[in-house]
Design a protein around this motif. Sequence first.
Motif, PDB file in Angstrom:
ATOM      1  N   ARG A  57     -22.492 -54.355  47.428  1.00  0.00           N
ATOM      2  CA  ARG A  57     -22.393 -53.316  48.378  1.00  0.00           C
ATOM      3  C   ARG A  57     -21.611 -52.006  48.007  1.00  0.00           C
ATOM      4  NH1 ARG A  57     -21.864 -53.780  53.724  1.00  0.00           N
ATOM      5  NH2 ARG A  57     -20.380 -55.788  53.361  1.00  0.00           N
ATOM      6  N   PHE A  58     -20.256 -52.715  47.617  1.00  0.00           N
ATOM      7  CA  PHE A  58     -19.043 -51.809  47.591  1.00  0.00           C
ATOM      8  C   PHE A  58     -18.433 -51.810  46.125  1.00  0.00           C
ATOM      9  CE2 PHE A  58     -17.322 -52.782  51.964  1.00  0.00           C
ATOM     10  CZ  PHE A  58     -18.333 -52.371  52.597  1.00  0.00           C
ATOM     11  N   PRO A  59     -19.148 -50.957  45.013  1.00  0.00           N
ATOM     12  CA  PRO A  59     -18.632 -50.830  44.024  1.00  0.00           C
ATOM     13  C   PRO A  59     -17.225 -50.219  43.863  1.00  0.00           C
ATOM     14  CG  PRO A  59     -20.428 -49.470  44.038  1.00  0.00           C
ATOM     15  CD  PRO A  59     -20.275 -49.911  45.516  1.00  0.00           C
ATOM     16  N   ILE A  60     -16.444 -51.020  42.974  1.00  0.00           N
ATOM     17  CA  ILE A  60     -14.941 -49.944  42.964  1.00  0.00           C
ATOM     18  C   ILE A  60     -14.923 -49.514  41.450  1.00  0.00           C
ATOM     19  CG2 ILE A  60     -14.086 -52.169  41.880  1.00  0.00           C
ATOM     20  CD1 ILE A  60     -11.402 -51.842  42.985  1.00  0.00           C
ATOM     21  N   SER A  61     -14.206 -48.268  41.481  1.00  0.00           N
ATOM     22  CA  SER A  61     -14.048 -47.572  40.082  1.00  0.00           C
ATOM     23  C   SER A  61     -12.720 -47.012  40.151  1.00  0.00           C
ATOM     24  CB  SER A  61     -15.210 -46.760  40.001  1.00  0.00           C
ATOM     25  OG  SER A  61     -15.496 -45.530  41.094  1.00  0.00           O
ATOM     26  N   ARG A  63      -6.898 -52.374  34.586  1.00  0.00           N
ATOM     27  CA  ARG A  63      -6.391 -51.034  34.470  1.00  0.00           C
ATOM     28  C   ARG A  63      -7.186 -50.087  33.616  1.00  0.00           C
ATOM     29  NH1 ARG A  63      -1.123 -52.966  31.140  1.00  0.00           N
ATOM     30  NH2 ARG A  63      -1.990 -54.001  29.298  1.00  0.00           N
ATOM     31  N   SER A  64      -8.183 -50.655  32.622  1.00  0.00           N
ATOM     32  CA  SER A  64      -8.953 -49.950  31.730  1.00  0.00           C
ATOM     33  C   SER A  64     -10.490 -50.004  32.308  1.00  0.00           C
ATOM     34  CB  SER A  64      -8.867 -50.606  30.438  1.00  0.00           C
ATOM     35  OG  SER A  64      -9.109 -52.021  30.501  1.00  0.00           O
ATOM     36  N   SER A  65     -10.774 -50.584  33.662  1.00  0.00           N
ATOM     37  CA  SER A  65     -11.832 -50.481  34.170  1.00  0.00           C
ATOM     38  C   SER A  65     -12.808 -51.654  33.519  1.00  0.00           C
ATOM     39  CB  SER A  65     -12.548 -49.245  34.184  1.00  0.00           C
ATOM     40  OG  SER A  65     -11.907 -48.261  35.065  1.00  0.00           O
ATOM     41  N   GLY A  66     -12.025 -52.473  32.726  1.00  0.00           N
ATOM     42  CA  GLY A  66     -12.733 -53.397  31.773  1.00  0.00           C
ATOM     43  C   GLY A  66     -13.464 -54.721  32.791  1.00  0.00           C
ATOM     44  N   SER A  67     -12.816 -55.073  34.100  1.00  0.00           N
ATOM     45  CA  SER A  67     -13.127 -56.045  34.730  1.00  0.00           C
ATOM     46  C   SER A  67     -13.146 -55.803  36.258  1.00  0.00           C
ATOM     47  CB  SER A  67     -12.384 -57.163  34.441  1.00  0.00           C
ATOM     48  OG  SER A  67     -12.234 -57.779  32.988  1.00  0.00           O
ATOM     49  N   THR A  68     -13.780 -55.915  36.854  1.00  0.00           N
ATOM     50  CA  THR A  68     -13.997 -56.043  38.413  1.00  0.00           C
ATOM     51  C   THR A  68     -13.966 -57.421  39.167  1.00  0.00           C
ATOM     52  OG1 THR A  68     -16.016 -55.516  38.651  1.00  0.00           O
ATOM     53  CG2 THR A  68     -14.538 -53.584  38.302  1.00  0.00           C
ATOM     54  N   ASP A  69     -13.781 -57.318  40.447  1.00  0.00           N
ATOM     55  CA  ASP A  69     -13.757 -58.602  41.166  1.00  0.00           C
ATOM     56  C   ASP A  69     -14.077 -58.245  42.482  1.00  0.00           C
ATOM     57  OD1 ASP A  69     -11.751 -61.478  42.101  1.00  0.00           O
ATOM     58  OD2 ASP A  69     -14.039 -61.309  41.872  1.00  0.00           O
TER      59      ASP A  69
END
Length: 124
Positions: A67-71, A53-59
Amino acid sequence: QVQLVESGGGWVQAGGSLRLSCAASGRAFSSYTMGWFRQAPGKEREFVAAITRSSGSTDYADSVKGRFPISRDNAKNTVYLQMNSLKPEDTAVYYCAARRTFVLVSTPNEYGYWGQGTQVTVSS
């Protein structure tokens, strides 16, 4: 509750890029972990990426890592999936999903809210 609407899908040649957006309505978007999934014809829905929720972690799934960054932009209630270096095997309907939690979630059954999906077609 939250309602999700995806956009940005379409047709692209291999090696090209697309950016998917998922707009959320309802309260407390910033309280939700957001995920992207995809489903190709005849295949099960598979995990693509997730962001806390705070963009602190991605998977990411191994197939899209790098190739596919999430934001996300919590001020706009929107989550994005930038798809670069697209391959024909990326062809699928892409769905965004939401779960009210602070951890990363990669299993479809753990998400309670889904969008209607947007088609992405990559030609060789």
